[in-house]
Scaffold this motif. Structure first.
Motif: not given
Lengths: 554, 554
Positions: B525-540
């Motif tokens: 999950i730490f690799q998935r765009p949904n978490a760490v992509g530019p619009k991922g939750a961790l990023k926003v």
């Protein structure tokens, strides 16, 4: 690979491209003879008996038919129909052109199919053995590992190998690592060495290291295989003289966003990302004896429902990736379900009834390991009884409407336990769903046994711990709607990881290790640039280049 | 986050920024009072008692000191030193600015530290309890879950929560999901609901759902905690009147690419990506009685080696990511090691000796879960005996030189079993390394018990299954060099997944599920765009935006 291909899991031997079945008394032989230009989608050639999802769909069908259509078969020999190779594993070009989701879903199905071979061996008493008559690598060896006994030709060129790590920078994705150390109990340092060898291991060392069970000269392979197969077949309890039932075509209609079977209907709501699945109770009473069940064949409701649900799960997993929540409902008469459960319990010694129970078990397990959120909704008119109650017990959450619904003449919903909730359908951790549910108080399962056949209303079901929430008619619509909307808003990946962690508490088995641990590592690796980046090993395979790796350990 | 920060795991209470320890008879209280501007690296503020690696390093140090320096302490209360919050979990800005490797390594260390709390409670008989005196979310609740008893204030604002999935699109990364269903045995549907609630659960429902053990009015929290702590402390077998030993500063020198301790030396070869680690046997005889061990304190060789290896493992994992292979050697007299092992066995009832054994156990486990390949090289002059033989048994492969080395006056290498190989050092699956090695033939472990104290040469060690390969002097150099070069050429990620799958055969425990399953999902999950992509939750997170998710389920 375009993901717009609609994959159909229904097939039959008349349509097989890649496998040939033959029968000799109590022994069947399944020849793998993959058609190079028979790939499911364009873009790769299935050389060296390598496989794609299409090859595995046929294998899955063959396993099912051997069980249901051939009670006389006590052993199945898996071997290659090609001269110079047993099986080279999953096709690499297929993998390298596939999306992440396709790869993961492909591995899940192939894993389920390998588990089905083990289930056939152990529980259907149809023992599988592999006659390895040529190089057997990667997924090819994993296929052999799923069988009960591996006999290998000792001919200088035949080896077993798991070359994924050195060649492709991924893991053997179909249970190989787990089966090495947990099933065959290969010593871990030997397993480590073996899994880094491109060329594999052959001859006596393969036996000494427990990688195969025996090696015989190539000239004696057929004879030795026949003898072992005969020995295994002699131990079966399957009835040699019985007649199988034909698994005729499964009827399914796609009507816009609906998938419609005789007893199962699925309505896809793309806006909300939800599949609303309703399973209908039987309309008729079960046959009064085992002979009647045999006569009914695929019309016998439990078998019909197993087939329909099985197909629907596979259909949705493969063809409807963006539908993240499956909402399960039932409709019809609890008494009719209970009567069929009783038939499944009373005739458990019958080979066909055993197969039907095992099929239901596998189908429910497929639900457990699906990377979709599952809610069950228990409303007036439903029949969450026994086998169908397992659908609710497989769900991540269960909503049960407390009381009747205004303007709806039907009585309040109830749920009902039957004997099928207490044994025939263990989940991948080896426990029943009730046992998995009450890890904190195992005694509750025994208490519930005393309530078999009782109609439990919402209050009683909540008290018994069978349901999560019991809103009344006033709150139901909002509560369910909000729960569904919220689920749809969460990250699909986070939900997958969360569900995989919460669904399988308690003990672990080979199967749970494969689905919940090995798969997680493989999924991770399938995302890493070292495997799938522009210079990743999977991408450069076959170009003569080697992967260019980021050397940092994570 | 720059990964050039060199992280030092050595600290002491005089340097703590984030924790305060106090003592009251047999009860210690550890107040978490994180200094907002005390982050390990720049770029984030540690608000609301959120933590980063630096906070956890101090916690780890405190757990160690409580065990070794405070035999009189039978219970440890973990609580917040802040008025309005217990702990908000891992700092989100820290996570969002961190590399994948940093996040994964951070989670591994915090997981080990939570396991150390459980080990202290169960095996050091120093029971931990959490007094939750304010909102307790994410990693904060996971910290509480690691304790034996959770008492929560019932004050309207204090809740426990695992909001990672809804807020951040990642998993609770420190064992929370596993501890919910496997340790506290929370029903899976309730766990599912709980893990999707941003706001968490408070009051009586938290008790009913087994999320906490009791709730008390805020005004009574201190009193109730004191009472429970007193009860737990009363059950300990730790000696109230004993004096602890001081864990003085651990001496370590960094000399270019060498990391040097008193008994452990590590030489890093960046070209080959290898750390060559040599552990030296004691130079002196062990004290003749337990009192002597107490007097020796951290100079007692087993404790000194535990501290040095522990620090080295952490140092390499965090600061030397690109060094993928650890090569383990030993040097010195087997007799001296055996004599010290005997002291550890004879005085096992002594509280300090118990602590030293437990510390060695934890350090060896840290090796098992390290994402580095491990080879052991057994050569003339080595002393793979008892406790040090565990290093070889922890390795992925063991090479033992068969016979003497030309021009080397020393005799051929031997290995020697002691009683410490048969119990004190289980790995994360609950089995000893010998039991894990011989899953296929458990009887071999009993046979080996009969050979304690025997010097086994290469042929005997191979026959006993203790080593993988036994090249002679002619082949040694090439065989070892090639094995090392090949290892270095493989994908680091594939090796991590392979090793995690092969190292832990057999049964599963809370710990193995956390390290081998939950961690794998989290890494994915730490690799998935949904978490760490530019619009991922961790990023926003914190921007007011919500993550924009790819809705496809994988």
């Amino acid at each position: 690979m375009s993901e717009r291909v609609v994959v159909d899991f229904r097939t039959d031997p008349g349509r097989y491209k890649h496998w040939k079945l033959s029968y000799d008394g109590p022994v069947a032989t399944l020849h793998m003879d993959v058609k190079e230009d028979g790939g499911l989608v364009p873009g790769y050639e299935l050389k060296l008996n390598s496989y794609d999802l299409g090859v595995d769909i046929e294998l899955y069908d063959a396993i099912q038919r051997l069980r249901f259509e051939h009670p006389e078969i006590g052993a199945v020999v898996l071997t290659s129909g090609k001269e110079r190779v047993f099986c080279a594993g999953a096709n690499i070009r297929m993998l390298s052109q596939s999306s992440h989701g396709w790869k993961v879903n492909f591995c899940k199905f192939t894993n389920e199919t390998r588990s089905a071979i083990e289930d056939a061996t152990t529980n259907s008493r149809q023992a599988w053995l592999a006659a390895v008559n040529g190089p057997c690598a990667g997924g090819g060896y994993e296929l052999a590992l799923a069988t009960d006994r591996i006999i290998m030709a000792d001919d200088g060129s035949t080896t077993v190998a798991l070359p994924e790590v050195p060649l492709l920078a991924v893991l053997p994705g179909t249970g190989g690592l787990t089966r090495l150390v947990d099933k065959r109990r290969v010593r871990r340092d030997r397993a480590d060495y073996f899994c880094t060898l491109e060329e594999g291991i052959k001859g006596p060392r393969a036996v000494e290291w427990r990688l195969v069970d025996e090696v015989v000269p190539r000239s004696r392979l057929a004879e030795a295989t026949k003898q072992r197969a005969g020995e295994l077949a002699a131990r079966t309890d399957r009835p040699a003289g019985a007649r199988g039932i034909a698994l005729g075509p499964l009827e399914r209609r796609i009507e816009g966003d609906r998938v419609v079977y005789a007893h199962v209907i699925c309505a896809i709501d793309r806006g909300r990302g939800v599949a609303e699945i309703t399973v209908a109770a039987p309309q008729v009473a079960p046959p009064s004896d085992a002979a009647g069940i045999h006569t009914a064949g695929t019309r016998f409701w439990p078998l019909a429902v197993a087939r329909e649900l099985d197909d629907l799960i596979l259909y949705l997993r493969t063809n409807e990736e963006a539908i993240g929540l499956w909402v399960l409902r039932t409709s019809g008469a609890a008494d009719a379900v209970e009567a069929h459960d009783r038939a499944l319990l009373e005739h458990e010694a019958d080979w066909l009834v055993r197969e039907i129970r095992l099929y239901l078990k596998r189908t429910l397990k497929r639900l457990d390991v699906s990377s979709r959120s599952i809610f069950a909704l228990i409303e007036p008119g439903s029949c969450f009884t026994g086998t169908l109650l397992e659908l609710a017990l497989a769900a991540d959450r269960v909503f049960m409407l407390d009381g009747a619904r205004e303007g709806d003449g039907r009585p309040a919903a109830t749920v009902r336990l039957t004997g099928t909730n207490f044994g025939p359908y263990p989940t991948v951790n080896g426990l029943t769903r009730l046992e998995s549910r009450f890890l904190d108080e195992p005694g509750r399962v025994d208490d519930l046994k005393g309530r078999i056949g009782e109609d439990l209303d919402a209050a009683a079901a909540a008290e018994a711990g069978l349901v999560t929430f019991t809103p009344d008619d006033i709150d139901w619509e909002d509560e369910v709607r909000i729960a569904i909307e919220e689920r749809a808003a969460f990250s699909p990946d986070a939900l997958t990881g969360m569900e995989a962690s919460l669904r399988f508490g308690g003990p672990e088995t080979l199967e749970s290790k494969i689905f919940a641990r090995l798969s997680a590592w493989q999924n991770w690796i399938f995302q890493r640039p070292n495997a799938v980046g522009p210079k990743g090993a999977l991408k450069v395979y076959g170009t003569g280049e080697r992967g260019d790796f980021d050397r940092r350990r994570v």
